[in-house]
Design a protein around this motif. Structure first.
Motif, mmCIF file in Angstrom:
data_model
loop_
_atom_site.group_PDB
_atom_site.id
_atom_site.type_symbol
_atom_site.label_atom_id
_atom_site.label_comp_id
_atom_site.label_asym_id
_atom_site.label_seq_id
_atom_site.Cartn_x
_atom_site.Cartn_y
_atom_site.Cartn_z
ATOM 1 N N THR A 150 -25.529 -44.373 -2.693
ATOM 2 C CA THR A 150 -24.436 -43.477 -2.333
ATOM 3 C C THR A 150 -23.106 -44.241 -2.374
ATOM 4 N N PRO A 151 -22.087 -43.728 -3.108
ATOM 5 C CA PRO A 151 -20.791 -44.428 -3.165
ATOM 6 C C PRO A 151 -20.218 -44.619 -1.761
ATOM 7 N N ASN A 152 -19.796 -45.846 -1.458
ATOM 8 C CA ASN A 152 -19.297 -46.123 -0.114
ATOM 9 C C ASN A 152 -18.053 -47.012 -0.125
ATOM 10 N N ILE A 153 -17.348 -47.054 -1.273
ATOM 11 C CA ILE A 153 -16.120 -47.841 -1.377
ATOM 12 C C ILE A 153 -15.008 -46.929 -1.882
ATOM 13 N N VAL A 154 -13.908 -46.889 -1.169
ATOM 14 C CA VAL A 154 -12.755 -46.080 -1.565
ATOM 15 C C VAL A 154 -11.520 -46.960 -1.538
ATOM 16 N N THR A 155 -10.509 -46.544 -2.271
ATOM 17 C CA THR A 155 -9.240 -47.280 -2.305
ATOM 18 C C THR A 155 -8.162 -46.421 -1.684
ATOM 19 N N GLU A 156 -7.516 -46.942 -0.682
ATOM 20 C CA GLU A 156 -6.439 -46.227 -0.012
ATOM 21 C C GLU A 156 -5.348 -45.881 -1.019
ATOM 22 N N GLY A 157 -4.859 -44.665 -0.956
ATOM 23 C CA GLY A 157 -3.796 -44.221 -1.849
ATOM 24 C C GLY A 157 -4.313 -43.711 -3.175
ATOM 25 N N VAL A 158 -5.552 -44.044 -3.510
ATOM 26 C CA VAL A 158 -6.159 -43.569 -4.760
ATOM 27 C C VAL A 158 -7.185 -42.486 -4.442
ATOM 28 N N ASN A 159 -8.098 -42.780 -3.533
ATOM 29 C CA ASN A 159 -9.104 -41.810 -3.088
ATOM 30 C C ASN A 159 -8.615 -41.176 -1.785
ATOM 31 N N LEU A 160 -8.234 -39.910 -1.846
ATOM 32 C CA LEU A 160 -7.709 -39.235 -0.667
ATOM 33 C C LEU A 160 -8.827 -38.691 0.229
ATOM 34 N N THR A 161 -9.989 -38.512 -0.334
ATOM 35 C CA THR A 161 -11.137 -38.041 0.450
ATOM 36 C C THR A 161 -12.389 -38.775 -0.004
ATOM 37 N N LEU A 162 -13.376 -38.795 0.878
ATOM 38 C CA LEU A 162 -14.677 -39.373 0.564
ATOM 39 C C LEU A 162 -15.748 -38.307 0.840
ATOM 40 N N LYS A 163 -16.514 -38.006 -0.167
ATOM 41 C CA LYS A 163 -17.573 -37.004 -0.041
ATOM 42 C C LYS A 163 -18.910 -37.708 0.180
ATOM 43 N N LEU A 164 -19.589 -37.376 1.279
ATOM 44 C CA LEU A 164 -20.875 -37.966 1.619
ATOM 45 C C LEU A 164 -21.934 -36.866 1.688
ATOM 46 N N CYS A 165 -23.123 -37.176 1.170
ATOM 47 C CA CYS A 165 -24.150 -36.145 1.028
ATOM 48 C C CYS A 165 -25.519 -36.645 1.477
ATOM 49 N N PRO A 166 -25.819 -36.578 2.761
ATOM 50 C CA PRO A 166 -27.187 -36.886 3.193
ATOM 51 C C PRO A 166 -28.174 -35.924 2.529
ATOM 52 N N ALA A 167 -29.370 -36.427 2.252
ATOM 53 C CA ALA A 167 -30.344 -35.634 1.499
ATOM 54 C C ALA A 167 -31.711 -35.675 2.172
ATOM 55 N N ILE A 168 -32.551 -34.721 1.794
ATOM 56 C CA ILE A 168 -33.951 -34.738 2.220
ATOM 57 C C ILE A 168 -34.675 -35.778 1.369
ATOM 58 N N LEU A 169 -35.240 -36.773 2.012
ATOM 59 C CA LEU A 169 -35.917 -37.858 1.307
ATOM 60 C C LEU A 169 -37.417 -37.628 1.206
ATOM 61 N N ASN A 170 -37.955 -36.804 2.122
ATOM 62 C CA ASN A 170 -39.385 -36.525 2.117
ATOM 63 C C ASN A 170 -39.634 -35.212 2.846
ATOM 64 N N GLY A 171 -40.585 -34.410 2.329
ATOM 65 C CA GLY A 171 -40.949 -33.170 2.988
ATOM 66 C C GLY A 171 -40.224 -31.972 2.422
ATOM 67 N N SER A 172 -40.522 -30.803 2.982
ATOM 68 C CA SER A 172 -39.893 -29.560 2.552
ATOM 69 C C SER A 172 -39.743 -28.631 3.751
ATOM 70 N N LEU A 173 -38.934 -27.586 3.563
ATOM 71 C CA LEU A 173 -38.560 -26.708 4.670
ATOM 72 C C LEU A 173 -38.934 -25.260 4.404
ATOM 73 N N GLU A 174 -39.372 -24.592 5.465
ATOM 74 C CA GLU A 174 -39.449 -23.131 5.488
ATOM 75 C C GLU A 174 -38.737 -22.619 6.738
ATOM 76 N N LYS A 175 -37.760 -23.366 7.181
ATOM 77 C CA LYS A 175 -36.911 -22.988 8.305
ATOM 78 C C LYS A 175 -35.602 -23.752 8.169
ATOM 79 N N ASP A 176 -34.578 -23.350 8.902
ATOM 80 C CA ASP A 176 -33.301 -24.062 8.905
ATOM 81 C C ASP A 176 -33.327 -25.159 9.970
ATOM 82 N N VAL A 177 -32.799 -26.336 9.615
ATOM 83 C CA VAL A 177 -32.676 -27.430 10.580
ATOM 84 C C VAL A 177 -31.298 -28.072 10.422
#
Length: 333
Positions: free
Chosen positions: A212-239
């Protein structure tokens, strides 16, 4: 004259004591003399039965030419059978066979009768083939001797599928039918609901994926988008998981915008599905400073969500704006 048991039982289905039949002087061909056999009335559901009447004589001048077979025809007795419970429940992953049972509610038997159990999906909860193995007219047989007095009960096994999917309690229905007019099924006991309780050992794993990208440059990158993901398993409900930013050497609010986001993973998602949020990176207007860092922490309030230690936090590096002048590197820590 003597009555002998056939399928009907003497002194239970009929009563007749050995007796003499007398023919008086003057009797001729086609003359007859009668004796009675008492047919017992009961409320037991049984097949048609028969007994045999035999004639014998100690006088060798009397020739007995035939015996008689007499049938006792069942008089419309019935039994009442229904589901033993209006609601059954079973925990997914339980290794014991799960049984649905039909109960003799009224009457008794001296014959075999059958009822049939069929399952139905209930709404959009439990699904045949995914959550359980469907039953289609599965025969449940009651044998002679079964009775309501003895609470006679017969069952069939319903297979619950352990799917390792994190889900809510689910439900299905079962209905009871019969092909016999002598078996009555009350409307209050013709159906039942089976609840499948969630396996307490089912879980999903959520975290920051490696790379996951974790390096930003001040003045160049105004925002940082982070995306946690499901690494194992599946869902039939909201969590939900919660992502929270924390100062290290970078400080809120001068270096970044504080974030505490509730991230919703939804029904149907599985491995690789991610939920994203954004952290604002502040440009501090030509302030000359070291490279700075803050971290993002994932937490949960539901034990079925596992967040491994290695994927629980993300350290974010903010490089100095190249337009601020000399870039000073923070001493190694």
């Amino acid at each position: 004259l003597e009555a002998i048991s056939g399928t009907a039982t003497r002194n239970k289905d009929f009563i007749q004591q050995s007796s003499f039949i007398m023919f008086s002087p003057g009797s001729t061909q086609n003359s007859y003399s009668c004796k009675s056999v008492d047919i017992r009335q009961d409320s037991v559901l049984e097949y048609n039965e028969f007994f045999i009447l035999t004639l014998s004589s100690t006088n060798n001048r009397v020739v007995v030419t035939r015996n008689g077979t007499f049938q006792i025809i069942e008089d419309g007795d019935t039994v009442t059978i229904g589901f033993a419970q209006k609601v059954f429940s079973e925990t997914e992953g339980n290794n014991n066979p799960f049984q649905i049972c039909a109960l003799m509610m009224i009457g008794s038997l001296e014959r075999f009768v059958s009822v049939f159990i069929s399952t139905l999906d209930t709404g959009a909860t439990a699904t045949a083939g995914t959550d359980y193995i469907a039953l289609t007219r599965k025969e449940v047989m009651f044998s002679p001797g079964a009775s309501a007095i003895n609470n006679s009960m017969n069952c069939t096994v319903l297979t619950i599928i352990n799917d390792n999917t994190l889900e809510n309690t689910e439900a299905l229905s079962a209905i009871l039918t019969t092909d016999l007019t002598v078996v009555l099924i009350p409307s209050a006991n013709v159906s039942t609901t089976i609840f499948i309780l969630e396996d307490p050992y089912d879980y999903i794993t959520v975290g920051f994926a490696s790379g996951t990208p974790n390096i930003v440059t001040e003045g160049v990158n105004l925002t940082l988008k982070l995306c946690p993901a499901i690494l194992n398993g599946s869902l039939e409900k909201d969590v939900f998981v919660i992502a929270t930013t924390m100062d290290v050497s970078a400080k809120f609010p001068s270096d970044y915008g504080y974030a505490s986001e509730e991230l919703k993973f939804t029904n149907g998602q599985g491995v690789g599905n991610a939920v994203c949020f954004t952290v604002v990176i502040n440009n501090d207007a030509n302030v000359l400073e070291y490279t700075e860092r803050f971290q993002v922490l994932l937490t949960q309030n539901y034990t079925a969500i596992h967040i491994p230690l290695q994927q629980r936090t993300m350290l974010i590096t903010i490089l100095e704006d190249p337009n601020d002048g000399m870039n000073l590197i923070e001493p190694h820590k």
